[in-house]
Design a protein around this motif. Structure first.
Motif, PDB file in Angstrom:
ATOM      1  N   LEU A 177     -67.731  93.414 -21.844  1.00 19.52           N
ATOM      2  CA  LEU A 177     -67.038  94.212 -20.835  1.00 19.52           C
ATOM      3  C   LEU A 177     -65.740  93.544 -20.391  1.00 19.52           C
ATOM      4  CD1 LEU A 177     -66.684  96.383 -18.669  1.00 19.52           C
ATOM      5  CD2 LEU A 177     -68.349  95.148 -17.246  1.00 19.52           C
ATOM      6  N   LEU A 178     -65.813  92.246 -20.045  1.00 10.44           N
ATOM      7  CA  LEU A 178     -64.605  91.549 -19.605  1.00 10.44           C
ATOM      8  C   LEU A 178     -63.611  91.347 -20.743  1.00 10.44           C
ATOM      9  CD1 LEU A 178     -66.296  91.171 -17.031  1.00 10.44           C
ATOM     10  CD2 LEU A 178     -65.331  88.881 -16.847  1.00 10.44           C
ATOM     11  N   LYS A 179     -64.122  91.231 -21.947  1.00 11.50           N
ATOM     12  CA  LYS A 179     -63.230  91.145 -23.112  1.00 11.50           C
ATOM     13  C   LYS A 179     -62.384  92.412 -23.220  1.00 11.50           C
ATOM     14  CE  LYS A 179     -63.627  90.553 -28.168  1.00 11.50           C
ATOM     15  NZ  LYS A 179     -63.543  89.120 -28.370  1.00 11.50           N
ATOM     16  N   ARG A 180     -63.030  93.566 -23.030  1.00  8.76           N
ATOM     17  CA  ARG A 180     -62.334  94.846 -23.148  1.00  8.76           C
ATOM     18  C   ARG A 180     -61.412  95.109 -21.954  1.00  8.76           C
ATOM     19  NH1 ARG A 180     -67.429  98.535 -25.451  1.00  8.76           N
ATOM     20  NH2 ARG A 180     -67.127  97.986 -27.656  1.00  8.76           N
ATOM     21  N   CYS A 181     -61.875  94.752 -20.774  1.00  8.64           N
ATOM     22  CA  CYS A 181     -61.067  95.006 -19.576  1.00  8.64           C
ATOM     23  C   CYS A 181     -59.777  94.189 -19.563  1.00  8.64           C
ATOM     24  CB  CYS A 181     -61.877  94.695 -18.325  1.00  8.64           C
ATOM     25  SG  CYS A 181     -63.140  95.920 -17.933  1.00  8.64           S
ATOM     26  N   THR A 182     -59.819  92.995 -20.152  1.00  5.11           N
ATOM     27  CA  THR A 182     -58.646  92.106 -20.116  1.00  5.11           C
ATOM     28  C   THR A 182     -57.897  92.092 -21.447  1.00  5.11           C
ATOM     29  OG1 THR A 182     -60.018  90.208 -20.796  1.00  5.11           O
ATOM     30  CG2 THR A 182     -59.803  90.614 -18.431  1.00  5.11           C
ATOM     31  N   LEU A 183     -58.130  93.099 -22.250  1.00  6.08           N
ATOM     32  CA  LEU A 183     -57.609  93.123 -23.618  1.00  6.08           C
ATOM     33  C   LEU A 183     -56.098  92.950 -23.689  1.00  6.08           C
ATOM     34  CD1 LEU A 183     -58.625  93.511 -26.522  1.00  6.08           C
ATOM     35  CD2 LEU A 183     -58.185  95.960 -26.273  1.00  6.08           C
ATOM     36  N   LEU A 184     -55.370  93.497 -22.706  1.00 10.31           N
ATOM     37  CA  LEU A 184     -53.905  93.499 -22.756  1.00 10.31           C
ATOM     38  C   LEU A 184     -53.281  92.288 -22.058  1.00 10.31           C
ATOM     39  CD1 LEU A 184     -53.292  97.296 -22.064  1.00 10.31           C
ATOM     40  CD2 LEU A 184     -53.413  96.121 -24.265  1.00 10.31           C
ATOM     41  N   LEU A 185     -54.111  91.416 -21.505  1.00 12.70           N
ATOM     42  CA  LEU A 185     -53.580  90.254 -20.787  1.00 12.70           C
ATOM     43  C   LEU A 185     -53.388  89.070 -21.733  1.00 12.70           C
ATOM     44  CD1 LEU A 185     -55.799  90.278 -17.562  1.00 12.70           C
ATOM     45  CD2 LEU A 185     -53.448  91.102 -17.786  1.00 12.70           C
ATOM     46  N   PRO A 186     -52.444  88.158 -21.437  1.00 16.81           N
ATOM     47  CA  PRO A 186     -52.336  86.912 -22.201  1.00 16.81           C
ATOM     48  C   PRO A 186     -53.603  86.078 -22.037  1.00 16.81           C
ATOM     49  CG  PRO A 186     -50.388  87.275 -20.839  1.00 16.81           C
ATOM     50  CD  PRO A 186     -51.400  88.287 -20.408  1.00 16.81           C
ATOM     51  N   THR A 187     -53.865  85.197 -22.986  1.00 19.32           N
ATOM     52  CA  THR A 187     -55.103  84.413 -22.978  1.00 19.32           C
ATOM     53  C   THR A 187     -55.286  83.644 -21.677  1.00 19.32           C
ATOM     54  OG1 THR A 187     -55.019  84.173 -25.380  1.00 19.32           O
ATOM     55  CG2 THR A 187     -56.393  82.616 -24.185  1.00 19.32           C
ATOM     56  N   ARG A 188     -54.229  82.994 -21.201  1.00 22.17           N
ATOM     57  CA  ARG A 188     -54.353  82.198 -19.977  1.00 22.17           C
ATOM     58  C   ARG A 188     -54.729  83.075 -18.788  1.00 22.17           C
ATOM     59  NH1 ARG A 188     -52.963  77.192 -18.585  1.00 22.17           N
ATOM     60  NH2 ARG A 188     -52.007  76.874 -20.626  1.00 22.17           N
ATOM     61  N   ASP A 189     -54.125  84.262 -18.680  1.00 23.30           N
ATOM     62  CA  ASP A 189     -54.444  85.160 -17.570  1.00 23.30           C
ATOM     63  C   ASP A 189     -55.864  85.713 -17.691  1.00 23.30           C
ATOM     64  OD1 ASP A 189     -51.927  84.752 -16.557  1.00 23.30           O
ATOM     65  OD2 ASP A 189     -51.066  86.568 -17.433  1.00 23.30           O
ATOM     66  N   ARG A 190     -56.290  85.942 -18.918  1.00 20.97           N
ATOM     67  CA  ARG A 190     -57.666  86.411 -19.131  1.00 20.97           C
ATOM     68  C   ARG A 190     -58.659  85.358 -18.646  1.00 20.97           C
ATOM     69  NH1 ARG A 190     -58.076  88.855 -25.233  1.00 20.97           N
ATOM     70  NH2 ARG A 190     -59.778  90.107 -24.361  1.00 20.97           N
ATOM     71  N   LEU A 191     -58.398  84.111 -18.994  1.00 21.27           N
ATOM     72  CA  LEU A 191     -59.305  83.037 -18.607  1.00 21.27           C
ATOM     73  C   LEU A 191     -59.315  82.830 -17.094  1.00 21.27           C
ATOM     74  CD1 LEU A 191     -58.510  80.464 -21.444  1.00 21.27           C
ATOM     75  CD2 LEU A 191     -60.524  81.918 -21.232  1.00 21.27           C
ATOM     76  N   LYS A 192     -58.142  82.951 -16.464  1.00 19.98           N
ATOM     77  CA  LYS A 192     -58.082  82.808 -14.999  1.00 19.98           C
ATOM     78  C   LYS A 192     -58.880  83.916 -14.317  1.00 19.98           C
ATOM     79  CE  LYS A 192     -53.637  80.397 -14.629  1.00 19.98           C
ATOM     80  NZ  LYS A 192     -52.230  80.494 -14.164  1.00 19.98           N
ATOM     81  N   TYR A 193     -58.745  85.131 -14.832  1.00 17.95           N
ATOM     82  CA  TYR A 193     -59.484  86.249 -14.252  1.00 17.95           C
ATOM     83  C   TYR A 193     -60.988  86.045 -14.429  1.00 17.95           C
ATOM     84  CZ  TYR A 193     -61.516  90.885 -13.738  1.00 17.95           C
ATOM     85  OH  TYR A 193     -62.309  91.931 -13.361  1.00 17.95           O
ATOM     86  N   VAL A 194     -61.398  85.658 -15.624  1.00 17.35           N
ATOM     87  CA  VAL A 194     -62.824  85.427 -15.885  1.00 17.35           C
ATOM     88  C   VAL A 194     -63.362  84.329 -14.977  1.00 17.35           C
ATOM     89  CG1 VAL A 194     -64.456  84.559 -17.603  1.00 17.35           C
ATOM     90  CG2 VAL A 194     -62.777  86.284 -18.252  1.00 17.35           C
ATOM     91  N   HIS A 195     -62.583  83.253 -14.821  1.00 14.92           N
ATOM     92  CA  HIS A 195     -63.014  82.171 -13.930  1.00 14.92           C
ATOM     93  C   HIS A 195     -63.171  82.666 -12.492  1.00 14.92           C
ATOM     94  CE1 HIS A 195     -63.337  78.444 -11.795  1.00 14.92           C
ATOM     95  NE2 HIS A 195     -62.160  78.598 -11.229  1.00 14.92           N
ATOM     96  N   LYS A 196     -62.248  83.504 -12.069  1.00 15.94           N
ATOM     97  CA  LYS A 196     -62.334  84.050 -10.713  1.00 15.94           C
ATOM     98  C   LYS A 196     -63.601  84.874 -10.537  1.00 15.94           C
ATOM     99  CE  LYS A 196     -59.866  87.114  -7.498  1.00 15.94           C
ATOM    100  NZ  LYS A 196     -58.697  88.007  -7.326  1.00 15.94           N
ATOM    101  N   VAL A 197     -63.954  85.647 -11.550  1.00 19.17           N
ATOM    102  CA  VAL A 197     -65.160  86.476 -11.483  1.00 19.17           C
ATOM    103  C   VAL A 197     -66.420  85.619 -11.451  1.00 19.17           C
ATOM    104  CG1 VAL A 197     -66.543  88.169 -12.746  1.00 19.17           C
ATOM    105  CG2 VAL A 197     -64.070  88.465 -12.583  1.00 19.17           C
ATOM    106  N   LEU A 198     -66.448  84.563 -12.270  1.00 19.16           N
ATOM    107  CA  LEU A 198     -67.673  83.766 -12.433  1.00 19.16           C
ATOM    108  C   LEU A 198     -67.760  82.565 -11.494  1.00 19.16           C
ATOM    109  CD1 LEU A 198     -67.919  83.630 -16.337  1.00 19.16           C
ATOM    110  CD2 LEU A 198     -68.892  85.321 -14.786  1.00 19.16           C
ATOM    111  N   SER A 199     -66.733  82.312 -10.726  1.00 15.02           N
ATOM    112  CA  SER A 199     -66.680  81.076  -9.930  1.00 15.02           C
ATOM    113  C   SER A 199     -67.805  80.956  -8.918  1.00 15.02           C
ATOM    114  CB  SER A 199     -65.326  80.970  -9.212  1.00 15.02           C
ATOM    115  OG  SER A 199     -65.130  82.092  -8.354  1.00 15.02           O
TER     116      SER A 199
END
Length: 447
Positions: free
Chosen positions: A114-136
Motif C-alpha cells: 500500500l505505501l509502495k503504491r501511495c508514494t510511487l511518484l515521490l523520490p526515494t528519500r521522500d518516500r523513506l521519510k514518509y514511511v518513517h513518519k508513519v511507522l515511528s
C-alpha cells in the motif's frame, strides 16, 4: 472608410471577454479533471471518505490507491491520521505463534505494498521519510524498542513490510534504504560496540543486533542475490577481523534458554551441524556468484578470521564448517594452504575431515577424492610427498594423543575420550581402505 471603421469599433470591446474566457478554460478543465479523478468519491466529504476506508481491507485500499493520483493523495493523508494509524498499524506482536502471527505478518506485507503504491511518484528519500513518519510510533520496529524481543514478531513484520516496499527497486535505491536504516537505528555505533568489546560483555546488545539483522535485513528475502546484497551491506563497512566477529554474532550458535550468543561453543568441544549451519550457509552465499563484491581471497580470509573467534577453534569444528560450506569453498581453503606451504596445517585439517566424515556418516571416498585433488595443487613431487608424509604422521600423533587422554581421564571424561578414539581409528581405517580401492582400480567401497 469612415463608416467602415465606425462599424468595426463596437466589435473591439466584445473581443476581450472572448479572450478572457479562453484563458479561463484550462483552469476550469483542471478543476473538473481533479474532481473526475476522484470518481464517485468527489461527492463525499473527507470525513465520510475516511469512514468508508474503515470497511475496506488493506488489499482493497492498496488497489484503490492506484485508481488516480487524487485518490492516492487522499489515502496518504488518511494513513497519517490517528484513525488511519489505529486502523493500519496493529501492534499485537506478542501473541503466541499460529494463525495470529501469520495474519499480522500478512497484514504488514500488504501494508508495505500500500505505501509502495501511495508514494510511487515521490523520490526515494521522500518516500523513506514518509514511511518513517508513519511507522515511528511502533516501538517494536526499533532495535531497542521491545522489552521481550525473543517473543516478539515486530521485527519480522518490519522486515516483510520493507521487503514489499522495496521489491523491484534498483541497487542504488536499495543502498539508500540501507543507509537510511543504518542511520535511523544508529546501527553503526551499536555494531562498533559489539565487534570491539570482549565477546559476551554486551550480551543484550549482541542479541538485538542479531535479531534486527536477521529479521529485518536478511530473512524476508528469498533470492540469493538479494540476500548477498544485504549481507554485504552489513559486513563490508568493517575490517576483516570485525566482519568475522559480526558474522558469528548474526549466524553463530545461541543458547536455547535465553537466545544469547554462545562464544565458547567452538572452543570447548566438538559441536554439531546445527550450530554451524548458519555460518556455513553465509559463507556459501558470499562465495557464490551472487556476491559480486567478494573475491575468493576475501572469503578465505574471512574463514581464517572466523576460526579464531573468540579464540582458536578445535580443528574438528573447522573441518565440519568447511564440509558444510560445500566442495568449492572447502577445496579453495585447502588449496590455499597447499600453495602457501602450510603442509602440516593442511595434513591436520585433512585428518579431522576424515574424522568428521566418519562421525557424521559422510562417504569417506569424498575425503580421499578431496585429498587427491589437493595433491595436484603442489608444484613439485617433493611437496606432494612431504604432505602425504605429514598426513600419516598426523594420524599417528592424534591417535596417540587421544589414547593418552583415555588413559589419563576420569570416569566421565573417559567415555567421551574413548568414543573419539574409536571414531578416529575407524576413520583412519576407512580412509586408507578408500585409498587402496583407488590404487587397485576397484572403485569405491560405496559402489
Amino acid at each position: 472608410m469612415t463608416s467602415s471603421a465606425g462599424r468595426s469599433c463596437p466589435l473591439l470591446p466584445r473581443q476581450k471577454p472572448r479572450r478572457s474566457s479562453r484563458r479561463s478554460c484550462p483552469a476550469l478543465g483542471r478543476g473538473s479533471q481533479a474532481l473526475s479523478a476522484l470518481g464517485e468519491f468527489q461527492t463525499l466529504p473527507l470525513e465520510i471518505f475516511q469512514m468508508v476506508l474503515n470497511y475496506l481491507s488493506v488489499q482493497d485500499i492498496s488497489a484503490l490507491s492506484m485508481a488516480s493520483k487524487a485518490i492516492g493523495g487522499r489515502l496518504v493523508h488518511y494513513i497519517s491520521t490517528a484513525a488511519g494509524t489505529r486502523r493500519l498499524l496493529p501492534q499485537d506482536f506478542h501473541s503466541p505463534g499460529g494463525t495470529g502471527a501469520t495474519s499480522i505478518l500478512e497484514h504488514y506485507k500488504s501494508l508495505g505494498l500500500l505505501l509502495k503504491r501511495c508514494t510511487l511518484l515521490l523520490p526515494t528519500r521522500d518516500r523513506l521519510k514518509y514511511v518513517h513518519k508513519v511507522l515511528s510510533g511502533v516501538s517494536c520496529f526499533k532495535l531497542n524498542g521491545c522489552a521481550s524481543p525473543l517473543h516478539c514478531s515486530g521485527l519480522q513484520c518490519y522486515g516483510v513490510f520493507l521487503q514489499m516496499l522495496t521489491a523491484g527497486w534498483d541497487e542504488l535505491e536499495c543502498h539508500r534504504v540501507f543507509n537510511f536504516l543504518w542511520e535511523l537505528s544508529n546501527l553503526a555505533r551499536k555494531v562498533q560496540t559489539v565487534v570491539s568489546s570482549k565477546p559476551g560483555s554486551a550480551r543484550k546488545l549482541e542479541l538485538r543486533v542479531r535479531l534486527f539483522c536477521r529479521a529485518v535485513l536478511l530473512a524476508p528475502w528469498s533470492h540469493r542475490s538479494d540476500l548477498a546484497f544485504w549481507l554485504t551491506r552489513i559486513l563490508k563497512p568493517w575490517p576483516m577481523v570485525n566482519q568475522a566477529r559480526l558474522l558469528y554474532i548474526i549466524f553463530g550458535p545461541v543458547s536455547s534458554l535465553d537466545g544469547h550468543v554462545v562464544w565458547q561453543k567452538m572452543i570447548e568441544g566438538p559441536t554439531d551441524e546445527t550450530s554451524l549451519k548458519g555460518l556455513a550457509d553465509a559463507i556459501k552465499l558470499l562465495y557464490g556468484t551472487e556476491a559480486r563484491e567478494w573475491t575468493a581471497d576475501d572469503v578465505i580470509s574471512l574463514v581464517d578470521e572466523l576460526s579464531v573467534v573468540p579464540q582458536e577453534w578445535l580443528m574438528e569444528n573447522n573441518a565440519r564448517l568447511l564440509l558444510l560450506s560445500g566442495n568449492s569453498i572447502c577445496f579453495t581453503v585447502m588449496a590455499s594452504k597447499a600453495v602457501n606451504g602450510r603442509a602440516v596445517e593442511l595434513a591436520r585439517l585433512m585428518v579431522f575431515m576424515a574424522l568428521v566424515c566418519e562421525k557424521d556418516l559422510y562417504c569417506m571416498d569424498w575425503a580421499v577424492k578431496m585429498m587427491q585433488k589437493v595433491c595436484k595443487v603442489f608444484s613439485t613431487p617433493w611437496e606432494r610427498n612431504n604432505f602425504l608424509q605429514c598426513l600419516e604422521n598426523t594420524f599417528t600423533h592424534i591417535l596417540m594423543d587421544m589414547l593418552q587422554a583415555v588413559l589419563a581421564g576420569e570416569h566421565e571424561e573417559e567415555d567421551s575420550n574413548f568414543l573419539n578414539l574409536f571414531h578416529l581409528v575407524n576413520a583412519q581405517a576407512n580412509f586408507h581402505k578408500e585409498i587402496l580401492y583407488m590404487a587397485m582400480g576397484s572403485g569405491s567401497s560405496t559402489t
